[in-house]
Scaffold this active site. Structure first.
Site, PDB file in Angstrom:
ATOM      1  N   ASP A  98       0.871  -1.176   0.000  1.00 22.46           N
ATOM      2  CA  ASP A  98       0.000   0.000   0.000  1.00 22.46           C
ATOM      3  C   ASP A  98       0.913   1.233   0.000  1.00 22.46           C
ATOM      4  O   ASP A  98       2.135   1.114  -0.210  1.00 22.46           O
ATOM      5  CB  ASP A  98      -0.993  -0.027   1.180  1.00 22.46           C
ATOM      6  CG  ASP A  98      -0.325   0.209   2.537  1.00 22.46           C
ATOM      7  OD1 ASP A  98       0.932   0.258   2.594  1.00 22.46           O
ATOM      8  OD2 ASP A  98      -1.044   0.341   3.539  1.00 22.46           O
ATOM      9  N   HIS A 133       9.733 -23.880   9.226  1.00 28.44           N
ATOM     10  CA  HIS A 133       8.653 -24.559   9.952  1.00 28.44           C
ATOM     11  C   HIS A 133       7.275 -24.391   9.309  1.00 28.44           C
ATOM     12  O   HIS A 133       6.429 -25.269   9.439  1.00 28.44           O
ATOM     13  CB  HIS A 133       8.573 -24.026  11.392  1.00 28.44           C
ATOM     14  CG  HIS A 133       9.705 -24.485  12.252  1.00 28.44           C
ATOM     15  ND1 HIS A 133       9.713 -24.327  13.622  1.00 28.44           N
ATOM     16  CD2 HIS A 133      10.884 -25.096  11.943  1.00 28.44           C
ATOM     17  CE1 HIS A 133      10.834 -24.821  14.121  1.00 28.44           C
ATOM     18  NE2 HIS A 133      11.574 -25.278  13.118  1.00 28.44           N
ATOM     19  N   THR A 186       2.313  -1.942   8.946  1.00 25.25           N
ATOM     20  CA  THR A 186       2.571  -2.938   9.989  1.00 25.25           C
ATOM     21  C   THR A 186       2.768  -4.344   9.432  1.00 25.25           C
ATOM     22  O   THR A 186       3.187  -5.247  10.165  1.00 25.25           O
ATOM     23  CB  THR A 186       1.363  -3.023  10.938  1.00 25.25           C
ATOM     24  OG1 THR A 186       0.211  -3.383  10.157  1.00 25.25           O
ATOM     25  CG2 THR A 186       1.113  -1.709  11.656  1.00 25.25           C
ATOM     26  N   HIS A 197       6.868 -30.917  10.465  1.00 30.17           N
ATOM     27  CA  HIS A 197       6.154 -29.678  10.120  1.00 30.17           C
ATOM     28  C   HIS A 197       5.159 -29.868   8.976  1.00 30.17           C
ATOM     29  O   HIS A 197       4.246 -29.072   8.819  1.00 30.17           O
ATOM     30  CB  HIS A 197       7.157 -28.581   9.765  1.00 30.17           C
ATOM     31  CG  HIS A 197       8.118 -28.288  10.872  1.00 30.17           C
ATOM     32  ND1 HIS A 197       7.718 -27.720  12.063  1.00 30.17           N
ATOM     33  CD2 HIS A 197       9.442 -28.534  10.985  1.00 30.17           C
ATOM     34  CE1 HIS A 197       8.764 -27.617  12.865  1.00 30.17           C
ATOM     35  NE2 HIS A 197       9.826 -28.106  12.227  1.00 30.17           N
ATOM     36  N   CYS A 235       3.065  -3.363   4.023  1.00 28.28           N
ATOM     37  CA  CYS A 235       2.262  -2.201   4.406  1.00 28.28           C
ATOM     38  C   CYS A 235       2.898  -1.637   5.678  1.00 28.28           C
ATOM     39  O   CYS A 235       4.011  -2.042   6.034  1.00 28.28           O
ATOM     40  CB  CYS A 235       0.775  -2.528   4.556  1.00 28.28           C
ATOM     41  SG  CYS A 235       0.328  -3.666   5.867  1.00 28.28           S
TER      42      CYS A 235
HETATM   43  C1  RB5 Z   1      -1.923   2.630   6.601  1.00 27.02           C
HETATM   44  O1  RB5 Z   1      -1.986   3.786   7.356  1.00 27.02           O
HETATM   45  C2  RB5 Z   1      -1.794   1.414   7.500  1.00 27.02           C
HETATM   46  O2  RB5 Z   1      -2.974   1.223   8.201  1.00 27.02           O
HETATM   47  C3  RB5 Z   1      -1.440   0.183   6.678  1.00 27.02           C
HETATM   48  O3  RB5 Z   1      -0.263   0.416   5.984  1.00 27.02           O
HETATM   49  C4  RB5 Z   1      -1.215  -1.107   7.453  1.00 27.02           C
HETATM   50  O4  RB5 Z   1      -0.351  -0.914   8.512  1.00 27.02           O
HETATM   51  C5  RB5 Z   1      -2.426  -1.849   7.820  1.00 27.02           C
HETATM   52  O5  RB5 Z   1      -2.391  -2.952   8.358  1.00 27.02           O
END
Ligand code: RB5
Length: 151
Positions: free
Chosen positions: A14, A104, A73, A139, A71
């Site tokens: 993203d 694994h 996180t 596994h 993305c």
């Molecule tokens: C975008 O602000 C953020 O929410 C996205 O990149 C991600 O971390 C979502 O899981």
């Protein structure tokens, strides 16, 4: 880096992962057999599922050996990718986790949290992920059970 010349790879992000995606593309392009970018194409705000779904669908269909999903996180990307039965997306924020995700879990998508790791870390985790084999053995049965949903 080990020989990656036979690997086909899909990559998606993203807006939060866009710059890291571009960096990893530059790194991988000369090293791999095929690299397909599923977007996004700028830092403009967008919705991660719009890019995770096409990537995960292609991995699910066996069109690529591995996927890279980025993305902020890596949670949203990983959650979306893991809706597909043949996809095992692993959120990797430490080298050892990237290694174990392959050894694994036979993970086929690496989820990278762009807002929490450096470019150098991402490159290192990716190299580990792409060059580590699944151990199989005990596994194997565990991985097979992942997609058995209880209704
Ligand atoms: C975008 O602000 C953020 O929410 C996205 O990149 C991600 O971390 C979502 O899981």
């Amino acid at each position: 880096m080990k020989d990656l010349s036979k690997l086909s790879i899909g990559i998606a992000s993203d807006h939060a992962g866009y710059l890291l995606k571009e960096d990893l593309k530059t790194l991988l392009k000369p090293l791999v057999y095929e690299l397909k970018d599923f977007g996004t194409n700028s830092e403009s705000s967008c919705d991660y599922p719009d890019f995770a779904h096409p990537l995960a669908s292609a991995i699910n269909a066996g069109e690529f050996d591995f996927g890279i999903a980025i993305c902020g996180t890596a949670n949203g990307m990983s959650m979306t990718c893991n809706k597909y039965p043949n996809v095992r997306a692993a959120l990797c924020w430490k080298d050892e986790i990237a290694k174990l995700a392959r050894q694994h879990n036979d993970a086929n998508i690496i989820g990278l949290p762009a807002r929490f790791i450096s470019e150098a870390e991402a490159e290192h985790f990716l190299e580990t992920f792409l060059t580590t084999d699944f151990e199989g053995g005990r596994h194997e049965a565990r991985v097979t059970k992942i997609s058995k949903v209880i209704k």
